[in-house]
Scaffold this active site. Sequence first.
Site, PDB file in Angstrom:
ATOM      1  N   HIS A 108      40.267  41.951  34.796  1.00  0.00           N
ATOM      2  CA  HIS A 108      40.955  42.832  33.847  1.00  0.00           C
ATOM      3  C   HIS A 108      40.133  44.074  33.506  1.00  0.00           C
ATOM      4  O   HIS A 108      40.646  45.018  32.888  1.00  0.00           O
ATOM      5  CB  HIS A 108      41.259  42.053  32.557  1.00  0.00           C
ATOM      6  CG  HIS A 108      42.525  42.487  31.886  1.00  0.00           C
ATOM      7  ND1 HIS A 108      43.160  43.668  32.173  1.00  0.00           N
ATOM      8  CD2 HIS A 108      43.282  41.902  30.923  1.00  0.00           C
ATOM      9  CE1 HIS A 108      44.243  43.800  31.424  1.00  0.00           C
ATOM     10  NE2 HIS A 108      44.341  42.731  30.663  1.00  0.00           N
ATOM     11  N   ASP A 147      44.812  46.478  35.290  1.00  0.00           N
ATOM     12  CA  ASP A 147      45.616  46.290  34.084  1.00  0.00           C
ATOM     13  C   ASP A 147      46.726  45.277  34.344  1.00  0.00           C
ATOM     14  O   ASP A 147      47.074  44.979  35.494  1.00  0.00           O
ATOM     15  CB  ASP A 147      46.220  47.617  33.631  1.00  0.00           C
ATOM     16  CG  ASP A 147      45.164  48.600  33.155  1.00  0.00           C
ATOM     17  OD1 ASP A 147      44.123  48.142  32.644  1.00  0.00           O
ATOM     18  OD2 ASP A 147      45.367  49.815  33.310  1.00  0.00           O
TER      19      ASP A 147
END
Length: 504
Positions: free
Chosen positions: A475, A479
């Site tokens: 992450h 995204d």
Amino acid sequence: MATEVRVPTLGESVTEATVATWFKKPGDAVAQDEMLCELETDKVTVEVPAPAAGTLSEIVAAEGETVGVDALLANITEGAAGEAPKAEAKPAAKEEAPATAPAGGGESVDVMVPTLGESVTEATVATWFKAVGDTVAADEMLCELETDKVSVEVPAPSAGTLTEILAPEGATVEASAKLAVISSGGAAAPAPAKAAEAAPAASTGKDVENAPSANKMMAEKGLTPSQVMGTGKDGRIMKEDVQKAASGAAPAPAATAPAPSAPRPPSSADDAAREERVKMTRLRQTIARRLKDSQNTAAMLTTYNEVDMTEVMALRSEYKDLFLKKHGVKLGFMSFFTKACVHALKEVPEVNAEIDGTDVVYKNFVHMGIAAGTPTGLVVPVIRDADAMSFADIEKAIAEKGARARDGKLSMAEMQGGTFTISNGGVYGSLMSSPILNPPQSGILGMHKIQDRPMAIGGQVVIRPMMYLALSYDHRIVDGKGAVTFLVRVKEALEDPRRLLMDL
């Protein structure tokens, strides 16, 4: 006369390298053009041969040091004079072991650790197939070494008698270390007696090796292998077998117990007697370390979806015979998933990227890692430039890499450089899982079991072959939108494979 060993030309725009491995040590005799050491640059590995025959008198640049082009690596003393110190040192070493000194003209040959592969500096001795005193033929396999990823077989450099084992099973050895000594003469007769005296429990008279813990306990209990019934693979004696034999050999004390019917509370000693402690292989240690490092480093998150496999299964069923006839390889599901992932990675390039410090490195190619389970652990062979390959090329590469992985024949180079990974837990029956990233990659796709489930399609409930998909991603760089988009594109390509042909 001394000859200098210097860093060779490393290639265009490459100005420095790291000394990875020395295959010789000071005092060793070297032949002209024999490989002395290995250097690593940003892209390639460079081997440094000996410029002349003689004795390696000095190593100037040790392993791990960074050196420039034409830097001095070592010195070689040419001629017989350079070998004199080595010849003088021999008698002093032999004084410690007079039993092998009267060799009657026999010549000793050292068994050394072979080249282990790029960036591998040490290994663990897994199994010795010969014992001290055994006669060996040239190129006969003596032992097996385990590195982080592959197993390395060590052949006998010459025929003779194995007179000494310097690195027992379980020992960790560095590259170019000495493993054993072979006497090529015929006067190593005292060695077998010495070996039998030192380790009577190790000679079982069978082709299988007993558990090291079992050999140790047999020596402690004063038992011989013939007194123990082995329950391991191929009759291998395990620690618990020795414990059973030892308790059965002395039944009298147990018979005099005052209250045999009274229940005895369990103790940790009883549990320990039924346990077997086995050292983790280097491969398993590396897997454990890398997986934990991945969890500690990446901001790992997993998103899920499911795919209707109807169209892929129908297409595969229709063309599998023609595919096999033309290409000589079976049409499987992995080529469809590889193609679908390549298609999705083009749209969401951050899943095919990695973090390097404060930079993001986008890969304009796809080196696809295909996770494969082997008897010794999980390995990930890499199919390079999978984005430029056809279905047939992908299937051939997967079949070839998978076979080499199961046989333990993969090289380190074949498991490096991947940009994305596919893991198929479905072959073991997994219905749902969260795969762990293979660092420094930013994404890994988990495939699962195909299972018929009722689905609502066009207002009707129909039975369809469904598979859950899982994408674990970093992450920090990917995204949620990019991860979900990637997985949706994989789903769309598999549910309508024609999209792959149209690049849609």
